[in-house]
Design a protein around this motif. Structure first.
Motif, PDB file in Angstrom:
ATOM      1  N   ARG A 117     -44.609  86.591 -18.823  1.00 10.30           N
ATOM      2  CA  ARG A 117     -45.125  86.385 -17.468  1.00 10.30           C
ATOM      3  C   ARG A 117     -44.791  84.986 -16.957  1.00 10.30           C
ATOM      4  O   ARG A 117     -44.288  84.823 -15.847  1.00 10.30           O
ATOM      5  N   ASP A 118     -45.033  83.967 -17.770  1.00 12.43           N
ATOM      6  CA  ASP A 118     -44.746  82.593 -17.362  1.00 12.43           C
ATOM      7  C   ASP A 118     -43.256  82.387 -17.094  1.00 12.43           C
ATOM      8  O   ASP A 118     -42.878  81.723 -16.131  1.00 12.43           O
ATOM      9  N   ARG A 119     -42.392  82.970 -17.936  1.00 12.39           N
ATOM     10  CA  ARG A 119     -40.947  82.864 -17.751  1.00 12.39           C
ATOM     11  C   ARG A 119     -40.518  83.539 -16.449  1.00 12.39           C
ATOM     12  O   ARG A 119     -39.709  83.010 -15.690  1.00 12.39           O
ATOM     13  N   HIS A 120     -41.107  84.725 -16.181  1.00 12.58           N
ATOM     14  CA  HIS A 120     -40.751  85.449 -14.953  1.00 12.58           C
ATOM     15  C   HIS A 120     -41.218  84.688 -13.712  1.00 12.58           C
ATOM     16  O   HIS A 120     -40.484  84.602 -12.723  1.00 12.58           O
ATOM     17  N   LEU A 121     -42.427  84.126 -13.743  1.00  9.91           N
ATOM     18  CA  LEU A 121     -42.924  83.356 -12.599  1.00  9.91           C
ATOM     19  C   LEU A 121     -42.103  82.090 -12.376  1.00  9.91           C
ATOM     20  O   LEU A 121     -41.917  81.662 -11.237  1.00  9.91           O
ATOM     21  N   ALA A 122     -41.602  81.489 -13.449  1.00 10.98           N
ATOM     22  CA  ALA A 122     -40.753  80.302 -13.302  1.00 10.98           C
ATOM     23  C   ALA A 122     -39.421  80.682 -12.652  1.00 10.98           C
ATOM     24  O   ALA A 122     -38.875  79.932 -11.840  1.00 10.98           O
ATOM     25  N   ARG A 123     -38.911  81.864 -12.992  1.00 15.24           N
ATOM     26  CA  ARG A 123     -37.634  82.330 -12.445  1.00 15.24           C
ATOM     27  C   ARG A 123     -37.798  82.809 -11.001  1.00 15.24           C
ATOM     28  O   ARG A 123     -36.922  82.624 -10.173  1.00 15.24           O
ATOM     29  N   GLU A 124     -38.921  83.450 -10.700  1.00 14.20           N
ATOM     30  CA  GLU A 124     -39.174  84.012  -9.369  1.00 14.20           C
ATOM     31  C   GLU A 124     -40.562  83.558  -8.905  1.00 14.20           C
ATOM     32  O   GLU A 124     -41.539  84.292  -9.026  1.00 14.20           O
ATOM     33  N   PRO A 125     -40.685  82.321  -8.362  1.00 18.04           N
ATOM     34  CA  PRO A 125     -41.998  81.764  -8.040  1.00 18.04           C
ATOM     35  C   PRO A 125     -42.620  82.262  -6.736  1.00 18.04           C
ATOM     36  O   PRO A 125     -43.784  81.993  -6.476  1.00 18.04           O
ATOM     37  N   ARG A 126     -41.857  83.011  -5.926  1.00 15.65           N
ATOM     38  CA  ARG A 126     -42.397  83.515  -4.654  1.00 15.65           C
ATOM     39  C   ARG A 126     -42.690  85.005  -4.744  1.00 15.65           C
ATOM     40  O   ARG A 126     -42.029  85.742  -5.473  1.00 15.65           O
ATOM     41  N   CYS A 127     -43.673  85.450  -3.977  1.00 13.13           N
ATOM     42  CA  CYS A 127     -44.028  86.873  -3.911  1.00 13.13           C
ATOM     43  C   CYS A 127     -42.847  87.652  -3.356  1.00 13.13           C
ATOM     44  O   CYS A 127     -42.342  87.347  -2.271  1.00 13.13           O
ATOM     45  N   GLU A 128     -42.410  88.659  -4.089  1.00 10.55           N
ATOM     46  CA  GLU A 128     -41.228  89.425  -3.689  1.00 10.55           C
ATOM     47  C   GLU A 128     -41.484  90.306  -2.466  1.00 10.55           C
ATOM     48  O   GLU A 128     -40.594  90.509  -1.652  1.00 10.55           O
TER      49      GLU A 128
END
Length: 117
Positions: free
Chosen positions: A57-68
């Motif tokens: 989850r942390d890795r994904h949020l770092a890669r995509e920090p904005r709401c899709e």
């Protein structure tokens, strides 16, 4: 700032008053939360979402920090949650292709739609 008046506990037959958002007094809040976790959710959250999930989850949020979903509508809102497109209970995986970053309101919209079906 004045507080809201206390309300009766939501637990049937309980005479206590509470100001808690959950609607339960101190005596009934923890048992009702355990009941929700065990029976209403259908799984034990802590068994399914452990330290491995937190890293993903942390890795994904770092890669995509904005709401899709907000990004599709031209809004720039920070994502706080990672959503499984295909739920784990339905055979979904932790693959990047099955994850999407969402803000809280978009996550609630998705789950509200799935409950209505």
């Amino acid at each position: 700032m004045p507080r809201n008046p206390k309300r009766p506990c939501c637990y049937g037959g309980c005479p206590n008053l509470t100001g808690s958002k959950s609607g339960y007094c101190e005596k009934h809040e923890k048992p009702m939360q355990r009941y929700y976790e065990r029976f209403a959710r259908g799984y034990r959250q802590h068994e399914r979402y452990g330290s491995v999930w937190r890293k993903i989850r942390d890795r994904h949020l770092a890669r995509e920090p904005r709401c899709e979903m907000c990004k599709e509508h031209g809004r720039f809102v920070a994502a706080t949650l990672v959503h499984h497109i295909k739920p784990l209970g339905d055979g979904g995986r932790y693959d990047e292709s099955n994850l999407m970053s969402l803000c809280i309101s978009c996550h609630e919209k998705i789950h509200r739609r799935s409950r209505e079906r």
